[in-house]
Scaffold this motif. Structure first.
Motif, PDB file in Angstrom:
ATOM      1  N   LEU A 123      23.632  -0.143  66.049  1.00 36.86           N
ATOM      2  CA  LEU A 123      23.328   1.284  65.968  1.00 36.86           C
ATOM      3  C   LEU A 123      24.669   2.002  65.911  1.00 36.86           C
ATOM      4  CD1 LEU A 123      21.481   3.781  66.111  1.00 36.86           C
ATOM      5  CD2 LEU A 123      21.575   3.583  68.600  1.00 36.86           C
ATOM      6  N   VAL A 124      24.930   2.688  64.790  1.00 41.28           N
ATOM      7  CA  VAL A 124      26.224   3.316  64.561  1.00 41.28           C
ATOM      8  C   VAL A 124      26.051   4.801  64.268  1.00 41.28           C
ATOM      9  CG1 VAL A 124      28.293   3.315  63.101  1.00 41.28           C
ATOM     10  CG2 VAL A 124      27.150   1.153  63.641  1.00 41.28           C
ATOM     11  N   ASP A 125      26.865   5.626  64.904  1.00 38.89           N
ATOM     12  CA  ASP A 125      26.923   7.057  64.626  1.00 38.89           C
ATOM     13  C   ASP A 125      28.223   7.332  63.878  1.00 38.89           C
ATOM     14  OD1 ASP A 125      24.549   7.840  65.966  1.00 38.89           O
ATOM     15  OD2 ASP A 125      25.610   7.700  67.882  1.00 38.89           O
ATOM     16  N   GLY A 126      28.165   8.231  62.907  1.00 39.83           N
ATOM     17  CA  GLY A 126      29.363   8.601  62.177  1.00 39.83           C
ATOM     18  C   GLY A 126      29.341  10.082  61.816  1.00 39.83           C
ATOM     19  N   SER A 127      30.512  10.683  61.724  1.00 38.22           N
ATOM     20  CA  SER A 127      30.600  12.081  61.329  1.00 38.22           C
ATOM     21  C   SER A 127      31.840  12.316  60.486  1.00 38.22           C
ATOM     22  CB  SER A 127      30.611  13.009  62.545  1.00 38.22           C
ATOM     23  OG  SER A 127      31.823  12.872  63.259  1.00 38.22           O
ATOM     24  N   ILE A 128      31.704  13.269  59.580  1.00 38.42           N
ATOM     25  CA  ILE A 128      32.810  13.722  58.739  1.00 38.42           C
ATOM     26  C   ILE A 128      32.816  15.234  58.819  1.00 38.42           C
ATOM     27  CG2 ILE A 128      33.747  13.827  56.389  1.00 38.42           C
ATOM     28  CD1 ILE A 128      32.166  11.223  55.803  1.00 38.42           C
ATOM     29  N   THR A 129      33.964  15.829  59.127  1.00 37.68           N
ATOM     30  CA  THR A 129      34.068  17.286  59.181  1.00 37.68           C
ATOM     31  C   THR A 129      35.224  17.750  58.308  1.00 37.68           C
ATOM     32  OG1 THR A 129      35.436  17.218  61.170  1.00 37.68           O
ATOM     33  CG2 THR A 129      33.080  17.480  61.499  1.00 37.68           C
TER      34      THR A 129
END
Length: 134
Positions: A123-129
């Motif tokens: 289970l992986v969370d990722g974000s790009i801002t």
């Protein structure tokens, strides 16, 4: 002033600080925030988070973050445009990569992908801002 003779004149300057207006956000700027997760057992790369800079805009990348519930079995891949920053990368803890205003041309594809090293559940969370200007 108690140590000064009575005839000593003290001139204490007064500095007046005026309120400086903060510049408004440009009407040509659009914030970019992609937050997503992947849950699965795939041994081929699956995209967790992605951003394609819009046509006619300049992208400004600020940060890419990633976290997993099973770091020992999670392999990460990060690409910005045609450059792979890492591939088949394992981590030991959450990672946030800060880019001090990295400018990207229109149509640049930024993505974070993951895969399971052996078919184990991850289970992986990722974000790009960032933001788009123009």
């Amino acid at each position: 002033m108690a140590d000064s003779p009575d005839w000593t004149y003290w001139d204490i300057p007064t500095i007046i600080i005026e309120d400086t207006p903060t510049p408004e956000t440009s009407q040509n700027e659009t914030p970019v925030v992609t937050l997503a997760e992947y849950e699965g057992t795939s041994e081929t790369y699956q995209i967790v988070a992605q951003w394609i800079v819009s046509a006619g805009k300049c992208g400004i990348l600020k940060e890419i973050s990633m976290a997993s519930n099973n770091y020992a079995k999670t392999l990460f891949q990060l690409s910005i445009g045609t450059v792979f920053y890492f591939d088949e990368q394992t981590l030991k803890q959450p990672l946030s990569l800060v880019f001090p205003d990295l400018k990207l041309p229109a149509a640049t594809w930024v993505y974070l992908a993951v895969r399971s090293s052996d078919g184990s559940s991850i289970l992986v969370d990722g974000s790009i801002t960032g933001k788009e200007v123009g």
